[in-house]
Design an enzyme around this catalytic site. Structure first.
Site, PDB file in Angstrom:
ATOM      1  N   HIS A 229     -55.344  -3.945  21.575  1.00 57.34           N
ATOM      2  CA  HIS A 229     -54.535  -4.922  20.859  1.00 57.34           C
ATOM      3  C   HIS A 229     -55.235  -6.271  20.798  1.00 57.34           C
ATOM      4  O   HIS A 229     -55.099  -7.012  19.825  1.00 57.34           O
ATOM      5  CB  HIS A 229     -53.165  -5.067  21.521  1.00 57.34           C
ATOM      6  CG  HIS A 229     -52.314  -3.844  21.378  1.00 57.34           C
ATOM      7  ND1 HIS A 229     -51.857  -3.126  22.457  1.00 57.34           N
ATOM      8  CD2 HIS A 229     -51.861  -3.191  20.273  1.00 57.34           C
ATOM      9  CE1 HIS A 229     -51.153  -2.085  22.025  1.00 57.34           C
ATOM     10  NE2 HIS A 229     -51.145  -2.107  20.710  1.00 57.34           N
TER      11      HIS A 229
ATOM     12  N   HIS B  42     -52.962  -3.789  25.572  1.00 57.50           N
ATOM     13  CA  HIS B  42     -54.258  -3.515  26.174  1.00 57.50           C
ATOM     14  C   HIS B  42     -55.400  -4.125  25.372  1.00 57.50           C
ATOM     15  O   HIS B  42     -55.188  -4.863  24.418  1.00 57.50           O
ATOM     16  CB  HIS B  42     -54.446  -2.009  26.347  1.00 57.50           C
ATOM     17  CG  HIS B  42     -54.221  -1.237  25.079  1.00 57.50           C
ATOM     18  ND1 HIS B  42     -55.055  -1.328  23.995  1.00 57.50           N
ATOM     19  CD2 HIS B  42     -53.236  -0.372  24.730  1.00 57.50           C
ATOM     20  CE1 HIS B  42     -54.607  -0.535  23.028  1.00 57.50           C
ATOM     21  NE2 HIS B  42     -53.508   0.052  23.447  1.00 57.50           N
TER      22      HIS B  42
ATOM     23  N   LYS C 224     -44.875  -1.372  25.920  1.00 57.89           N
ATOM     24  CA  LYS C 224     -46.085  -0.654  26.309  1.00 57.89           C
ATOM     25  C   LYS C 224     -47.188  -1.669  26.610  1.00 57.89           C
ATOM     26  O   LYS C 224     -47.046  -2.852  26.362  1.00 57.89           O
ATOM     27  CB  LYS C 224     -46.521   0.305  25.200  1.00 57.89           C
ATOM     28  CG  LYS C 224     -45.625   1.516  25.057  1.00 57.89           C
ATOM     29  CD  LYS C 224     -46.248   2.522  24.092  1.00 57.89           C
ATOM     30  CE  LYS C 224     -45.414   3.788  23.995  1.00 57.89           C
ATOM     31  NZ  LYS C 224     -46.012   4.769  23.067  1.00 57.89           N
TER      32      LYS C 224
END
Length: 578
Positions: free
Chosen positions: A144, A141, A138
């Site tokens: 994170h 982004h 995933k």
């Protein structure tokens, strides 16, 4: 660092009230500097003495304050005792102030501030910090990125304060999304693309199959079947999953290295999924697990026990959930590391999850759950690169480096650098960190590349520029700052303001530790930079008499040390040239 001076006041309070000095230390604090004038140095909170029972709450507060102030005497260290509206202020001997602070900075520069008596009881603890925790396949982004740098700050701070820290990256590497990814890779995946650009290829596969699954029930069923095989330990499914995980972790390590972040353990939900049945059995044995009409397993976490609030810990098909694996992980970590405190750094949307997790652990009769803490952070809006929407952290780091490199090439003040790209990378990362840390981490904020990379104002670029300027000055007079100096030569306004500001350093670190918020340290370092900039203009080293030059070099050297130490705690690598 105010230890010596706090102790002088506490000694008098001990004599007045008949209690040990240590009980009065928390009531004494350094006063923030004022730009307009030299303010008093320390403040005694009279309300704190009242709330702790040392003074009576009866009577007029002003009268009580003035009465206590008359009992506190000036001496060779404390020059003046001043009753005020908020408490009692103290002016201390500025020659002794300069002498004591420079002695501490010279004796053990790396430990300045962190060996303070206000950290008594903090040293020697074992803290486990879980942070970053991206989901394999995933987007890595901006959230994170926030988790990574906030968790790194907390870890650095705890280490600086004498804690043993265990840094854990708890990867999202299990769950139904892996059923979807596994099924998707079997249909769309390429081993060649996986080797060439693993993060991008896994992300592309996941996005594509997720889109197809919205309108194709057969894909959803294939995903559920793949995940069931994973949980059952099917060799072929596990082999593919292990490949995804291993190459992704290798990629993450390379990117974390650019950020100056390391982890002691790469854990993940997968490590604990085999223990979820044990967790469910413990919940049954304790009478905590209930089954709903739909067949899901839940734990009642409502305060009144009426099922008005419950946590789902098992799906109706018997597979585990995120919270079940988190319970297993917490139990395993306590057994393996025997931590004193455990800190989770995630976005604020997970607040309910962690409240339920801690409630369940307490219900399972684990009192250490009270020492578990969730540090939530807000969202970042508008973080994009020239390539478009942010997908991976590496895109952000590349953008910061490239923009900073261009800014440096256009600046008239940029020095000849051995490795301009490395400097641009470090300064760019500093800019990202400071932008993120300037306010409460729980706040959302709008990202703006131009504002982040400005050299003027309270930015990471300004922080690095000030440090590089101080290092340049110290290099120019190599070794001179090591010579002894006369503190009498540092009694001008600019020098005094810097010393008064440094007096607060341990209190700022203490506040950061109590609230696990970096903004107090950022604000302290920014103020230090502004004070240094003003002093640098008015207190020249070049052309000054030798004794004056040496004294000023010690002042600037001490400020540089504290600046570098504070930057390191924030996760910023100081540069020596810009």
């Amino acid at each position: 660092m105010a230890c010596f001076f706090r102790r002088k006041i506490a000694t008098q309070l001990s004599r007045i009230f008949g209690h040990k000095e240590d009980v009065f230390i928390p009531a004494i604090s350094a006063i923030p500097v004022s730009k307009k004038q030299i303010s008093p140095d320390l403040k005694l909170s009279v309300s704190s003495l009242v709330s702790n029972g040392f003074l009576s709450s009866d009577g007029d507060f002003k009268t009580t304050t003035e009465s206590l102030a008359r009992q506190l005497k000036a001496d060779e260290v404390i020059e003046e005792v001043i009753p005020s509206r908020g408490g009692i202020h103290f002016r201390i001997n500025k020659i002794i102030l300069a002498k004591k602070l420079l002695e501490q900075l010279h004796k053990d520069p790396q430990r300045f501030g962190v060996q303070s008596e206000i950290f008594r009881g903090v040293h020697g603890r074992k803290t486990l910090v879980e942070f970053s925790s991206p989901n394999i396949a995933k987007k890595f982004h901006a959230g994170h990125l926030r988790s990574t740098i906030i968790g790194n700050f907390i870890s650095n701070l705890k280490v600086a304060l004498g804690n043993e820290v265990i840094r854990v990256n708890y990867l999202g590497d299990w769950g139904m999304q892996f059923g979807l990814l596994g099924a998707g890779f079997q249909r769309l995946g390429s081993q060649d693309k996986l080797r060439d650009n693993p993060l991008q290829h896994l992300f592309d596969v996941y996005v594509h199959i997720n889109r197809e699954a919205e309108n194709d029930e057969s894909i959803q069923e294939a995903a559920r079947e793949f995940f069931r095989r994973l949980e059952d330990g099917d060799e072929q499914s596990l082999s593919l999953w292990k490949q995804f995980r291993e190459i992704t972790v290798d990629e993450y390590k390379r990117i974390y290295k650019r950020l100056g972040v390391h982890f002691d353990h790469y854990s993940g939900e997968s490590f604990h999924q085999s223990k979820t049945q044990d967790v469910l059995q413990q919940l049954r044995d304790l009478g905590l697990l209930k089954v709903t009409e739909k067949g899901t397993g839940v734990v009642d976490v409502s305060p009144t026990g009426d099922m008005s609030n419950y946590a789902i810990v098992q799906r109706s098909d018997g597979t585990s959930l995120y919270i079940t694996r988190d319970i297993a992980a917490a139990l395993d970590r306590k057994e393996k590391y025997d931590f004193d405190d455990m800190i989770y750094v995630t976005d604020k949307s997970q607040g309910v999850h962690f409240r339920q997790l801690f409630q369940i652990l307490l219900a399972m009769q684990h009192p250490w759950a009270e020492r578990c803490r969730h540090v939530p952070f807000g969202l970042v809006q508008g973080m994009s690169t020239r390539r478009g929407e942010v997908v991976f952290l590496e895109d952000v780091l590349d953008e910061a480096r490239n923009r900073m490199l261009r800014n440096m090439s256009q600046s008239r003040t940029t020095k000849d650098l051995d490795d301009p790209e490395d400097t641009a990378e470090k300064v760019g990362i500093s800019a990202l960190i400071v932008q993120d840390f300037k306010g409460p981490v729980t706040s959302d904020y709008k990202f703006d590349w131009d504002r982040v990379l400005q050299s003027q104002g309270d930015t990471g670029v300004f922080l690095q520029y000030t440090h590089a300027r101080l290092r340049s000055l110290i290099r120019m007079y190599d070794g001179a700052e090591e010579s002894s100096c006369d503190p009498v030569l540092l009694q001008d306004k600019r020098s005094i303001l810097i010393f008064q500001h440094l007096l607060r350093y341990d209190e700022v670190l203490h506040q950061c530790d109590q609230e696990l918020q970096p903004r107090y340290l950022v604000n302290f370092l920014m103020t230090l930079c502004h004070l240094v900039a003003s002093a640098h203009k008015e207190l020249p080293v070049k052309g000054s008499p030798s004794a004056v030059a040496q004294a000023r070099l010690q002042l600037f050297g001490g400020a540089c040390t504290v600046l570098a130490n504070g930057m390191a705690i924030l996760g910023i690598v100081p540069v020596d040239k810009m």
